[in-house]
Design a protein around this motif. Structure first.
Motif, PDB file in Angstrom:
ATOM      1  N   HIS A 114     -72.330 -47.283  -7.899  1.00  0.00           N
ATOM      2  CA  HIS A 114     -71.179 -47.845  -7.174  1.00  0.00           C
ATOM      3  C   HIS A 114     -71.431 -49.310  -6.819  1.00  0.00           C
ATOM      4  O   HIS A 114     -70.516 -50.134  -6.863  1.00  0.00           O
ATOM      5  CB  HIS A 114     -70.881 -47.048  -5.900  1.00  0.00           C
ATOM      6  N   GLY A 115     -72.679 -49.635  -6.487  1.00  0.00           N
ATOM      7  CA  GLY A 115     -73.023 -51.029  -6.213  1.00  0.00           C
ATOM      8  C   GLY A 115     -72.857 -51.908  -7.437  1.00  0.00           C
ATOM      9  O   GLY A 115     -72.354 -53.034  -7.343  1.00  0.00           O
ATOM     10  N   VAL A 116     -73.260 -51.410  -8.603  1.00  0.00           N
ATOM     11  CA  VAL A 116     -73.104 -52.158  -9.850  1.00  0.00           C
ATOM     12  C   VAL A 116     -71.620 -52.350 -10.153  1.00  0.00           C
ATOM     13  O   VAL A 116     -71.188 -53.452 -10.512  1.00  0.00           O
ATOM     14  CB  VAL A 116     -73.826 -51.444 -11.020  1.00  0.00           C
ATOM     15  N   VAL A 117     -70.825 -51.289  -9.993  1.00  0.00           N
ATOM     16  CA  VAL A 117     -69.379 -51.382 -10.249  1.00  0.00           C
ATOM     17  C   VAL A 117     -68.748 -52.426  -9.329  1.00  0.00           C
ATOM     18  O   VAL A 117     -67.910 -53.221  -9.765  1.00  0.00           O
ATOM     19  CB  VAL A 117     -68.704 -49.997 -10.077  1.00  0.00           C
ATOM     20  N   SER A 118     -69.162 -52.436  -8.063  1.00  0.00           N
ATOM     21  CA  SER A 118     -68.567 -53.374  -7.107  1.00  0.00           C
ATOM     22  C   SER A 118     -68.885 -54.831  -7.431  1.00  0.00           C
ATOM     23  O   SER A 118     -68.165 -55.734  -7.009  1.00  0.00           O
ATOM     24  CB  SER A 118     -69.004 -53.043  -5.682  1.00  0.00           C
ATOM     25  N   LYS A 119     -69.933 -55.074  -8.204  1.00  0.00           N
ATOM     26  CA  LYS A 119     -70.312 -56.441  -8.570  1.00  0.00           C
ATOM     27  C   LYS A 119     -69.888 -56.815  -9.989  1.00  0.00           C
ATOM     28  O   LYS A 119     -70.060 -57.957 -10.407  1.00  0.00           O
ATOM     29  CB  LYS A 119     -71.824 -56.631  -8.434  1.00  0.00           C
ATOM     30  N   THR A 120     -69.354 -55.868 -10.742  1.00  0.00           N
ATOM     31  CA  THR A 120     -68.947 -56.150 -12.130  1.00  0.00           C
ATOM     32  C   THR A 120     -67.440 -55.975 -12.272  1.00  0.00           C
ATOM     33  O   THR A 120     -66.695 -56.899 -11.990  1.00  0.00           O
ATOM     34  CB  THR A 120     -69.735 -55.256 -13.115  1.00  0.00           C
ATOM     35  N   ALA A 121     -66.989 -54.802 -12.651  1.00  0.00           N
ATOM     36  CA  ALA A 121     -65.552 -54.572 -12.869  1.00  0.00           C
ATOM     37  C   ALA A 121     -64.757 -54.564 -11.578  1.00  0.00           C
ATOM     38  O   ALA A 121     -63.556 -54.790 -11.583  1.00  0.00           O
ATOM     39  CB  ALA A 121     -65.337 -53.259 -13.616  1.00  0.00           C
ATOM     40  N   LYS A 122     -65.412 -54.279 -10.459  1.00  0.00           N
ATOM     41  CA  LYS A 122     -64.747 -54.238  -9.150  1.00  0.00           C
ATOM     42  C   LYS A 122     -63.549 -53.297  -9.164  1.00  0.00           C
ATOM     43  O   LYS A 122     -62.463 -53.628  -8.673  1.00  0.00           O
ATOM     44  CB  LYS A 122     -64.346 -55.637  -8.704  1.00  0.00           C
ATOM     45  N   LEU A 123     -63.740 -52.106  -9.744  1.00  0.00           N
ATOM     46  CA  LEU A 123     -62.646 -51.145  -9.857  1.00  0.00           C
ATOM     47  C   LEU A 123     -62.062 -50.802  -8.488  1.00  0.00           C
ATOM     48  O   LEU A 123     -62.797 -50.464  -7.555  1.00  0.00           O
ATOM     49  CB  LEU A 123     -63.146 -49.874 -10.548  1.00  0.00           C
ATOM     50  N   GLU A 124     -60.751 -50.924  -8.382  1.00  0.00           N
ATOM     51  CA  GLU A 124     -60.034 -50.583  -7.160  1.00  0.00           C
ATOM     52  C   GLU A 124     -60.233 -49.100  -6.878  1.00  0.00           C
ATOM     53  O   GLU A 124     -60.004 -48.264  -7.756  1.00  0.00           O
ATOM     54  CB  GLU A 124     -58.552 -50.914  -7.319  1.00  0.00           C
ATOM     55  N   TYR A 125     -60.618 -48.766  -5.646  1.00  0.00           N
ATOM     56  CA  TYR A 125     -60.959 -47.383  -5.333  1.00  0.00           C
ATOM     57  C   TYR A 125     -59.714 -46.588  -4.917  1.00  0.00           C
ATOM     58  O   TYR A 125     -59.551 -46.170  -3.774  1.00  0.00           O
ATOM     59  CB  TYR A 125     -62.029 -47.333  -4.237  1.00  0.00           C
ATOM     60  N   TYR A 126     -58.825 -46.407  -5.880  1.00  0.00           N
ATOM     61  CA  TYR A 126     -57.623 -45.598  -5.674  1.00  0.00           C
ATOM     62  C   TYR A 126     -57.074 -45.226  -7.044  1.00  0.00           C
ATOM     63  O   TYR A 126     -57.111 -46.022  -7.984  1.00  0.00           O
ATOM     64  CB  TYR A 126     -56.540 -46.356  -4.883  1.00  0.00           C
ATOM     65  N   GLY A 127     -56.546 -44.015  -7.169  1.00  0.00           N
ATOM     66  CA  GLY A 127     -55.897 -43.590  -8.400  1.00  0.00           C
ATOM     67  C   GLY A 127     -56.828 -43.603  -9.596  1.00  0.00           C
ATOM     68  O   GLY A 127     -58.009 -43.269  -9.499  1.00  0.00           O
ATOM     69  N   GLU A 128     -56.291 -44.028 -10.731  1.00  0.00           N
ATOM     70  CA  GLU A 128     -57.061 -43.975 -11.981  1.00  0.00           C
ATOM     71  C   GLU A 128     -58.259 -44.917 -11.983  1.00  0.00           C
ATOM     72  O   GLU A 128     -59.337 -44.560 -12.451  1.00  0.00           O
ATOM     73  CB  GLU A 128     -56.157 -44.240 -13.185  1.00  0.00           C
ATOM     74  N   SER A 129     -58.103 -46.123 -11.445  1.00  0.00           N
ATOM     75  CA  SER A 129     -59.255 -47.039 -11.416  1.00  0.00           C
ATOM     76  C   SER A 129     -60.354 -46.473 -10.517  1.00  0.00           C
ATOM     77  O   SER A 129     -61.550 -46.583 -10.834  1.00  0.00           O
ATOM     78  CB  SER A 129     -58.841 -48.436 -10.968  1.00  0.00           C
ATOM     79  N   GLY A 130     -59.981 -45.831  -9.433  1.00  0.00           N
ATOM     80  CA  GLY A 130     -60.971 -45.191  -8.560  1.00  0.00           C
ATOM     81  C   GLY A 130     -61.635 -44.002  -9.227  1.00  0.00           C
ATOM     82  O   GLY A 130     -62.835 -43.761  -9.047  1.00  0.00           O
ATOM     83  N   GLU A 185     -57.807 -40.294  -2.072  1.00  0.00           N
ATOM     84  CA  GLU A 185     -57.523 -41.657  -2.544  1.00  0.00           C
ATOM     85  C   GLU A 185     -56.787 -41.642  -3.886  1.00  0.00           C
ATOM     86  O   GLU A 185     -57.085 -42.426  -4.787  1.00  0.00           O
ATOM     87  CB  GLU A 185     -58.807 -42.487  -2.647  1.00  0.00           C
ATOM     88  N   GLY A 186     -55.839 -40.726  -4.020  1.00  0.00           N
ATOM     89  CA  GLY A 186     -55.082 -40.625  -5.265  1.00  0.00           C
ATOM     90  C   GLY A 186     -55.850 -39.903  -6.361  1.00  0.00           C
ATOM     91  O   GLY A 186     -55.562 -40.075  -7.539  1.00  0.00           O
ATOM     92  N   GLY A 187     -56.834 -39.089  -5.966  1.00  0.00           N
ATOM     93  CA  GLY A 187     -57.561 -38.264  -6.930  1.00  0.00           C
ATOM     94  C   GLY A 187     -58.813 -38.884  -7.524  1.00  0.00           C
ATOM     95  O   GLY A 187     -59.198 -38.539  -8.639  1.00  0.00           O
ATOM     96  N   VAL A 188     -59.476 -39.774  -6.780  1.00  0.00           N
ATOM     97  CA  VAL A 188     -60.638 -40.452  -7.366  1.00  0.00           C
ATOM     98  C   VAL A 188     -61.764 -39.493  -7.751  1.00  0.00           C
ATOM     99  O   VAL A 188     -62.382 -39.651  -8.810  1.00  0.00           O
ATOM    100  CB  VAL A 188     -61.182 -41.591  -6.469  1.00  0.00           C
TER     101      VAL A 188
END
Length: 188
Positions: free
Chosen positions: A27-43, A99-102
């Motif tokens: 999750h730390g790597v994701v937050s510094k790279t793609a920064k996927l929004e934590y909701y729905g499909e991106s989450g 969170e929309g099914g994360v």
């Protein structure tokens, strides 16, 4: 970083399972790279990529959290339905909870990853697996270079195909496995 202590009834201390430790670090790597929004499909992609990399730490089975859950595990990449997750896009959760099914919908991408790595037939589509190592490289490259904060499952398919093409060539078995796996889980 902190982990749950577990309740001693259903769960042991969460830090006792390398899957969970790897998952949380990812999750730390994701937050510094793609920064996927934590909701729905991106989450759900955020959760799935964390599962993929977390599961790769031990690479002994396809379960997430099996060393801490007294009941079995949290999730199965091989059989998401075993823990109440959909294994194809048509069955995804679309409500407001989680969170929309994360966590719920992460099973869709987890199943695609499993098929890419291990192979198998899913909803009539047969995928020739390419092994964990190649699959991990594809998903990591997709995360680092192709996913954006609002990527959805369709964008994940495109990102994985692009990453596999970069790594192995457009006509490779790896690209074919990625395409078939996402078709098998209903993501086009």
């Amino acid at each position: 970083m902190s982990y749950g202590d577990g309740d001693g009834v259903e769960y042991r201390a969460f830090s006792a399972d390398p899957d969970i430790v790897g998952h949380e670090l990812t999750h730390g790597v994701v937050s510094k790279t793609a920064k996927l929004e934590y909701y729905g499909e991106s989450g759900a992609l955020d959760e799935s990529i964390a599962d993929i990399m977390g599961n790769s730490v031990e690479a002994k089975n396809w379960l997430i959290g099996d060393l801490i859950s007294i009941q079995g595990a949290f999730r199965s990449m091989e059989n998401p339905k075993l823990y109440g997750q959909p294994d194809r896009y048509q069955d995804r959760y679309t409500g407001p909870n989680d969170e929309g099914g994360v966590h719920i919908n992460s099973g869709i991408n987890n199943k695609a990853y499993y098929l890419i790595a291990q192979g198998g037939t899913h909803y009539g589509v047969t995928v020739n697996g390419i092994g964990r190592d190649a699959a991990e490289k594809i998903f990591y490259k997709a995360l680092i270079y192709y996913l954006t904060p609002y990527s959805n499952f369709s964008a994940m398919r495109v990102a994985a195909i692009s990453a596999a093409t970069d790594l192995y060539g457009a006509n490779s078995a790896q690209v074919a496995a990625v395409k078939k796996a996402y078709t098998a889980v209903g993501v086009n």
